[in-house]
Each structure stands twice: as C-alpha cells, then as structure tokens.
Design a protein around this motif. Structure first.
Motif, PDB file in Angstrom:
ATOM      1  N   ALA A 155       0.932  -1.051  -0.147  1.00 37.75           N
ATOM      2  CA  ALA A 155       0.152  -0.056   0.041  1.00 37.75           C
ATOM      3  C   ALA A 155       0.648   1.347  -0.432  1.00 37.75           C
ATOM      4  CB  ALA A 155      -0.864   0.062   1.002  1.00 37.75           C
ATOM      5  N   ARG A 178       0.216   7.109   1.286  1.00 46.82           N
ATOM      6  CA  ARG A 178      -0.959   7.686   1.689  1.00 46.82           C
ATOM      7  C   ARG A 178      -2.305   7.009   1.707  1.00 46.82           C
ATOM      8  NH1 ARG A 178      -2.358  12.143  -3.596  1.00 46.82           N
ATOM      9  NH2 ARG A 178      -0.865  13.490  -2.290  1.00 46.82           N
ATOM     10  N   ALA A 179      -2.387   6.303   0.841  1.00 46.09           N
ATOM     11  CA  ALA A 179      -3.605   4.894   1.935  1.00 46.09           C
ATOM     12  C   ALA A 179      -3.666   4.223   2.632  1.00 46.09           C
ATOM     13  CB  ALA A 179      -3.517   3.707   0.255  1.00 46.09           C
ATOM     14  N   SER A 180      -1.820   4.045   3.163  1.00 50.90           N
ATOM     15  CA  SER A 180      -2.328   4.291   4.447  1.00 50.90           C
ATOM     16  C   SER A 180      -2.465   4.701   5.635  1.00 50.90           C
ATOM     17  CB  SER A 180      -0.573   3.730   4.835  1.00 50.90           C
ATOM     18  OG  SER A 180      -0.293   3.093   6.191  1.00 50.90           O
ATOM     19  N   SER A 181      -1.920   5.957   5.502  1.00 52.26           N
ATOM     20  CA  SER A 181      -2.462   7.280   6.491  1.00 52.26           C
ATOM     21  C   SER A 181      -3.877   7.473   5.821  1.00 52.26           C
ATOM     22  CB  SER A 181      -1.680   8.936   5.830  1.00 52.26           C
ATOM     23  OG  SER A 181      -1.467   8.988   6.684  1.00 52.26           O
ATOM     24  N   ARG A 182      -4.357   6.900   4.930  1.00 56.91           N
ATOM     25  CA  ARG A 182      -6.307   7.915   4.802  1.00 56.91           C
ATOM     26  C   ARG A 182      -6.603   6.069   5.988  1.00 56.91           C
ATOM     27  NH1 ARG A 182      -5.889   9.020  -1.362  1.00 56.91           N
ATOM     28  NH2 ARG A 182      -5.465   6.512  -0.853  1.00 56.91           N
ATOM     29  N   SER A 183      -6.229   4.934   5.175  1.00 52.24           N
ATOM     30  CA  SER A 183      -6.605   3.732   6.402  1.00 52.24           C
ATOM     31  C   SER A 183      -7.137   4.234   7.815  1.00 52.24           C
ATOM     32  CB  SER A 183      -5.901   2.886   5.870  1.00 52.24           C
ATOM     33  OG  SER A 183      -6.112   1.702   6.143  1.00 52.24           O
ATOM     34  N   GLY A 184      -5.475   4.522   8.219  1.00 49.99           N
ATOM     35  CA  GLY A 184      -5.259   4.491   9.441  1.00 49.99           C
ATOM     36  C   GLY A 184      -6.170   5.420   9.825  1.00 49.99           C
ATOM     37  N   LEU A 232      -9.254   6.556   8.931  1.00 45.21           N
ATOM     38  CA  LEU A 232     -10.499   5.699   8.786  1.00 45.21           C
ATOM     39  C   LEU A 232     -10.706   4.925   9.983  1.00 45.21           C
ATOM     40  CD1 LEU A 232     -13.438   5.357   7.378  1.00 45.21           C
ATOM     41  CD2 LEU A 232     -12.258   3.836   6.101  1.00 45.21           C
ATOM     42  N   ALA A 233     -10.120   4.254  10.253  1.00 49.51           N
ATOM     43  CA  ALA A 233      -9.697   3.812  11.622  1.00 49.51           C
ATOM     44  C   ALA A 233      -9.839   4.219  12.964  1.00 49.51           C
ATOM     45  CB  ALA A 233      -8.551   1.960  11.822  1.00 49.51           C
ATOM     46  N   SER A 260     -11.283   7.496  13.152  1.00 50.70           N
ATOM     47  CA  SER A 260     -12.889   7.389  13.131  1.00 50.70           C
ATOM     48  C   SER A 260     -13.573   7.092  13.248  1.00 50.70           C
ATOM     49  CB  SER A 260     -12.798   8.365  11.720  1.00 50.70           C
ATOM     50  OG  SER A 260     -14.172   8.967  11.505  1.00 50.70           O
TER      51      SER A 260
END
Length: 83
Positions: free
Chosen positions: A2, A5-11, A13-14, A16
C-alpha cells in the motif's frame, strides 16, 4: 504494498471509526445508567410535539432499524475463453 497515502487514509478511517464507536458506547452507557431519564418541556416547545422515549422512537421508526434485505450479487456473464 500500500502507498503511504493509502496507509495514512486507512489509519485515519480506523481512528475515526474507533472514536465514533467510543462515543456511541459512552452515550449508550449513559442511557442505561439513566442519565437521560429526566424530561422537560424544551422538546415540545422546539418541535411542537411531545418528547418520545427511546422505545417509542424505535416503534415509530421500526423500518429504519430492520436489516435490509440482502440483494443477490449480480451474475457475471460467462467468459467466452472458458467455453
């Protein structure tokens, strides 16, 4: 692998989801403990309707609380290469 950026978005979201769950859990615990048991006339003045208990609200909006019927997933057309 990943992207950062995708990892940061995923983190994010988690985090939140955890925060929302934590707040919802705290409100539910307060409800169970009777924190929201008191009443006043504010709801009636603001909405023009008498306040409802949680049970009355759920009965009035029961369709929202029922799980949606699961739709059958769309079928893929046959792959001509497989025939």
């Amino acid at each position: 692998m990943a992207s950062p950026r995708a990892s940061s978005r995923s983190g994010a979201l988690a985090a939140s989801v955890r925060k929302s769950f934590s707040r919802t859990s705290a409100v539910w615990q307060d409800y169970q403990d009777g924190i929201f048991a008191g009443t006043d006339e504010v709801i009636g003045r603001v909405t023009g309707k008498a306040p409802m208990t949680l049970q009355e609200f759920i009965k009035a909006h029961i369709d929202v609380f029922r799980p949606a019927e699961a739709e059958e997933p769309p079928r893929r057309p046959p792959d001509p290469r497989q025939e």
